[in-house]
Design a protein around this motif. Structure first.
Motif, PDB file in Angstrom:
ATOM      1  N   ARG A  29       0.810  -1.185  -0.037  1.00  6.13           N
ATOM      2  CA  ARG A  29      -0.234   0.245   0.052  1.00  6.13           C
ATOM      3  C   ARG A  29       0.771   1.179  -0.055  1.00  6.13           C
ATOM      4  O   ARG A  29       1.768   1.388   0.737  1.00  6.13           O
ATOM      5  CB  ARG A  29      -0.879  -0.036   1.104  1.00  6.13           C
ATOM      6  CG  ARG A  29      -1.794   1.043   1.184  1.00  6.13           C
ATOM      7  CD  ARG A  29      -2.828   1.272   2.605  1.00  6.13           C
ATOM      8  NE  ARG A  29      -3.375   2.496   2.719  1.00  6.13           N
ATOM      9  CZ  ARG A  29      -4.150   2.787   3.743  1.00  6.13           C
ATOM     10  NH1 ARG A  29      -4.225   1.916   4.885  1.00  6.13           N
ATOM     11  NH2 ARG A  29      -4.822   3.734   3.865  1.00  6.13           N
ATOM     12  N   HIS A  70      -7.865  -0.374   9.177  1.00  4.17           N
ATOM     13  CA  HIS A  70      -7.908  -0.040   7.609  1.00  4.17           C
ATOM     14  C   HIS A  70      -9.437   0.236   7.376  1.00  4.17           C
ATOM     15  O   HIS A  70      -9.666   0.710   6.267  1.00  4.17           O
ATOM     16  CB  HIS A  70      -7.651  -1.370   6.669  1.00  4.17           C
ATOM     17  CG  HIS A  70      -6.050  -1.496   6.683  1.00  4.17           C
ATOM     18  ND1 HIS A  70      -5.598  -2.742   7.381  1.00  4.17           N
ATOM     19  CD2 HIS A  70      -4.988  -0.733   6.311  1.00  4.17           C
ATOM     20  CE1 HIS A  70      -4.069  -2.679   7.139  1.00  4.17           C
ATOM     21  NE2 HIS A  70      -3.783  -1.587   6.526  1.00  4.17           N
ATOM     22  N   GLN A 119      -5.955  -5.264   2.523  1.00  5.35           N
ATOM     23  CA  GLN A 119      -4.864  -4.412   3.044  1.00  5.35           C
ATOM     24  C   GLN A 119      -4.314  -5.233   4.294  1.00  5.35           C
ATOM     25  O   GLN A 119      -3.085  -5.146   4.713  1.00  5.35           O
ATOM     26  CB  GLN A 119      -5.273  -3.237   3.346  1.00  5.35           C
ATOM     27  CG  GLN A 119      -5.465  -2.153   2.198  1.00  5.35           C
ATOM     28  CD  GLN A 119      -6.025  -0.994   2.350  1.00  5.35           C
ATOM     29  OE1 GLN A 119      -6.576  -0.797   3.714  1.00  5.35           O
ATOM     30  NE2 GLN A 119      -6.048  -0.275   1.399  1.00  5.35           N
TER      31      GLN A 119
END
Length: 944
Positions: free
Chosen positions: A301, A843, A893
């Motif tokens: 990311r 997240h 993620q």
């Protein structure tokens, strides 16, 4: 005497004893949590925590010697706090975690003292009538910092201290004792008044986590780069305008958060952080970023939102893990050499779509679009005169949607672009990302599309992004379905009435001569040549001297026959020459669709032989093959040999996740990839050895059936009667992760089941296990392999009815068109997360403080923590667009792609049911379904 021995004046000790007795009585009536529980001493939720600790020290409570975790409030009298901290090295010698955070605690309820007697006693002793910890906010509700401004130097004697939290205080400089705590593993300094960090910080060699958010940091020490063990560094919400190049020395750093600073540039040394997985740089002033960031091997990311980026390196621009919203990408910039007042020509807009968006608008200005699924689109200026909304969708490949030739291989998923059939005034550029095949000799990669109810291949150019990542680039006049295919090299020409010559670019000896008069009108002719291994035919026939020429396929547009015979030249089989061969052993084979049989036409044509070639004449095009063998009846053998050319040797695997055995990974792998794949998976999975080698065709259907008490645990669009359906494509992953369950009681013993793989589609009447076992022994049995599975015995009270008593408000997350996640679906997701839930929560955007509250409220109840986090988030998201996409993105993620894929499967099932409902009421548009479905006419596959 004890108080005197501990260094307190007798009068002070007496006061502390009295204060301790009063506050104990108050807490008993208020129901406050206990002071000392095991090796934890929590004084942050109690008024006058320092007084209490001094009181315990004066009493010489033996349990203090075992305390490893201490929490004190920063809202204490500064002098008393300093005196209390100075006693810690002697009174708490085993202390490992010290929290001096002044954050108001939301768990402690504000209760009034009901009885006047206690009110009077508290007032006389200086104890407030309500808990102090819940009141440290200003008039706007913001947290007030604690009074702690320094630490006593003697704290450096805490030899075992590994965790130090000084958040929400008034530190302006880092206390000198902190860098001397050599065993420190985590240091939290957020919400203070720090303007710099000392160079001495580099002495904390064991430090793995450093947080200094919401301070006034303007620079960083160069010694920061010497923290080789540091894994997480959070410096967001500061005043940093530059980073020292030494930051590239953080060899173990996995997470770096520099959001909301004033950074105008980044050092190139960031590209040396080989362990980095998350890099957050949003809300800065960055005008450029190092191109080397794209080559970080573990980066999952990169958040560059809300900066001043106008140009981004292509390798970052196209990466799916990069976020670039809020940047003036491609925006106009004035030419410094142009005269004042010269109008700026607007540049083409650039769009980067996240995974939760499935549409975008295109105007006459054109635009460059990068989709989250590995697709790029280039709309030139003037491609459309009026604004058009473009929708896209990725389909899982299946035979009805992916027409392949006999020797084609699929290299990508299927991209649908809508609206279908809308013609653009200029061709639109399309780039599809794919992994190149290993065998590329005499093969080519093309993009295949549906046009006018027939499939055709577009002129395709390849652009290399990395050694194992290529772009297939083509120009498209309108939108439809698109996918990438590897096929034998295709050579084509236009045949005029005057005749022409067509040669193979990969096999120079293969030629087709069109004489004058072969056609009245020009027609297109196409040739494909398939290489044949030198060992294939001898192994099949059991004849060492057997050989075969390359396999030739000819096709043409127009009438099925030519007016005059066309001459075809094929090379003789390897090892055979025209001077030495026995003509009785030479066979010319012809395959005429749709019969799918091979006929020996040697006696029907006149074979002209040279030293290296054989020539013959035909009027119809199809498949041709030249064999040299002593066998006489070769038609049936040719069919088997042709099948063997198209077979792939694969193995089947079934692995269970080590920390969650109910999660089963099923995969069909080419034989040459089995060992490398297992080496990568066995860190997280375990299971039986792969199956024996199985042969499969490209695009062949098969299914997995769980047997002996094990069943699939969720409703999936790829699951029929409890069987998980697959389609084999040699260059795709052919992988599915499913969750299984059992109706048997696992509290008594483990469940030993199995999964079996069968060819074909799931039959309408699924046979019982006993019948299936009999089918395995048949000559043409569909059974391929059976692999054992084991669900271990459950420990504790959890059983099949787990969670039955849960009471949660009903809700649906999402919408009817994109798919719903129901309460049951969310419970399934919650049951999969396990200890990964905090990462998912962060997240999803939940603040760290809320995570602490959930942990405290549901302590010793992991399932309760997960469910409360997920459902409280879902309730806040109800009715908001993009919530489901946000959940899927958060799961990915957090490295829980298995759960993300299951959520996508549930959504796909919901969308499919929604579309079927629309179609039943005749409300569906003509292009709602994929090719071959009831919503659209099924086109015939192109012969390629």
């Amino acid at each position: 005497m004890a108080a005197v021995a501990e260094g307190l004046e007798p009068e002070t000790a007496a006061v502390e004893d009295a204060a301790g007795a009063v506050t104990d009585a108050v807490d008993a009536r208020l129901g406050a949590p206990p002071l000392l529980a095991g090796n934890r001493l929590s004084l942050d939720l109690h008024p006058r925590g320092c007084h209490r600790l001094l009181h315990l020290c004066a009493q010489q409570v033996r349990q203090l010697l075992e305390v490893e975790f201490l929490q004190l409030s920063g809202h204490e009298d500064p002098q008393l706090l300093q005196a209390t901290l100075a006693r810690l090295p002697w009174s708490l010698p085993r202390l490992r975690s010290l929290v001096l955070k002044a954050l108001p605690d939301p768990f402690y309820p504000e209760r009034k003292l009901a009885e006047p007697g206690l009110l009077d006693l508290a007032a006389a002793s200086g104890v407030s009538s309500r808990p102090q910890c819940g009141q440290h906010r200003d008039a706007l509700g913001a947290c007030l910092r604690g009074s702690l401004a320094t630490l006593p130097a003697i704290l450096s004697g805490l030899a075992h201290l590994a965790h130090l939290d000084l958040s929400f205080n008034s530190l302006e400089t880092l206390p000198a004792c902190v860098p001397q705590l050599c065993g420190l593993d985590a240091l939290l300094l957020s919400h203070n008044c720090l303007s710099e960090l000392p160079e001495a910080l580099g002495a904390l060699a064991a430090l793995t986590f450093l947080a200094a958010t919401h301070n006034h940091l303007r620079t960083l020490p160069t010694a920061l780069g010497s923290l080789s063990s540091l894994q997480r560094l959070d410096l967001s919400e500061n005043l940093l305008d530059a980073l020292p190049p030494e930051i590239g020395g953080l060899s173990s750093l996995a997470e770096l958060n520099l959001a909301s600073n004033r950074l105008q540039g980044l050092p190139a040394s960031l590209a040396g952080l080989r362990s980095l997985r998350f890099l957050v740089l949003h809300s800065n002033l960055l005008a450029s970023v190092p191109a080397g960031l794209a080559r970080l091997p573990l980066l999952a990311r990169l958040d560059l939102r809300d900066n001043q980026l106008r140009d981004v390196p292509p390798e970052l621009l196209d990466a799916p893990f990069v976020r670039l919203q809020g940047n003036p990408l491609g925006g106009p910039s004035p030419d410094p050499h142009s005269p004042p007042g010269t109008p700026v020509v607007p540049e083409m807009p650039r769009l980067l779509l996240t995974s939760d968006l499935d549409s975008f608008a295109v105007t006459s200005l054109g635009c460059s679009v990068t989709l989250a699924c590995g697709v790029r689109l280039q709309f030139p200026v003037g491609a459309t005169a009026t604004p058009v909304t473009i929708r896209y969708r990725l389909w899982l490949p299946e035979p009805r949607l992916v027409p392949l030739g006999p020797h084609d291989s699929l290299l990508s998923g299927v991209l649908e672009l809508q609206p279908h059939g809308v013609a653009f005034q200029k061709d639109v550029g399309l780039w599809l990302l794919f992994v190149p095949p290993r065998a590329r000799r005499c093969r080519e990669v093309v993009v295949r599309t549906l046009s006018d109810n027939s499939w055709s291949d577009l002129e395709t150019h390849l652009e290399e992004e990395a050694p194992k990542r290529l772009w297939a680039h083509c120009q498209v006049p309108h939108f439809s379905w698109f996918f990438v295919v590897s096929r034998p090299v295709s050579d084509a020409c236009l045949v005029p009435p005057e005749g022409t010559l067509l040669c193979s670019s990969g096999h120079p000896g293969v030629k087709v001569t069109f004489p004058p008069g072969a056609t009245e009108e020009p027609r297109h002719a196409r040739m494909q040549v398939v290489r044949v291994g030198s060992r294939e035919l001898p192994a099949l026939l059991g004849e060492p001297e057997a050989a075969a020429s390359p396999l030739l396929y000819l096709s043409q547009s127009g009438p099925p026959s030519f007016l005059r015979p066309v001459t075809v030249q094929l090379p003789l089989p390897p090892g055979v020459t025209g001077l030495s061969l026995d003509r009785s052993h030479l066979h010319l084979l012809y395959r005429a669709p749709p019969a799918a049989t091979w006929d020996d036409i040697t006696a029907q044509v006149a074979l002209e032989l040279t030293h290296l070639y054989a020539r013959f004449q035909v009027t119809r095009f199809s498949w041709y093959w030249l064999w040299y063998t002593t066998k006489t009846c070769v038609g049936g053998l040719a069919r088997k040999a042709w099948e063997r050319l198209r077979l792939h040797h694969v193995s089947l695997i079934a692995l269970q996740r080590r920390r969650d055995p109910e999660q089963v990974l099923l995969q069909c792998l080419p034989r040459n990839k089995v060992d490398s794949t297992l080496r990568r998976l066995l860190e997280r999975y375990r299971g039986p050895e792969p199956s024996d080698t199985v042969e499969m065709f490209e695009g062949e259907k098969f299914f997995a059936a769980f047997e002996r008490g094990i069943n699939v645990d969720a409703d999936r669009p790829d699951c029929v009667e409890g069987r998980v359906c697959f389609v084999f494509y040699s260059h795709l992953k052919n992988l599915k992760e499913v969750y299984v369950t059992t109706a048997l009681d696992r509290r008594a013993q483990a469940v030993r089941g199995q999964v079996s793989f069968y060819r074909g589609e799931v039959p309408e009447e699924v046979p019982e296990e006993a019948e299936a076992a009999r089918q395995k022994r048949g000559a043409d049995a569909p059974w391929m392999a059976t692999l054992p599975l084991k669900l271990p015995r459950l420990r504790g009270s959890k059983g099949p009815g787990q969670g039955a008593g849960l009471s949660l408000a009903p809700l649906n997350l999402g919408d009817a068109e994109t798919g719903f996640l129901t309460q049951s679906n969310l419970l399934n997701v919650a049951g999969r997360l396990g200890p990964d839930w905090p990462a998912v929560a962060l997240h999803l955007g939940l603040p760290y403080r809320e995570l602490q509250r959930i942990r405290h409220e549901f302590r010793d109840d992991l399932d309760g923590q997960i469910r409360h986090m997920l459902f409280s988030w879902a309730e806040r998201q109800a009715g908001q667009p993009g919530a489901v996409g946000l959940l899927v993105e958060a799961l990915e993620q957090s490295d829980r792609r298995d759960v993300a894929e299951e959520v996508r499967a549930v959504l796909e099932l919901g969308r499919r049911k929604y579309q079927e409902g629309i179609q039943r009421t005749s409300l569906a548009p003509g292009d709602l379904g994929p090719p071959g479905s009831s919503a659209s006419q099924s086109p015939e596959p192109a012969q390629t």
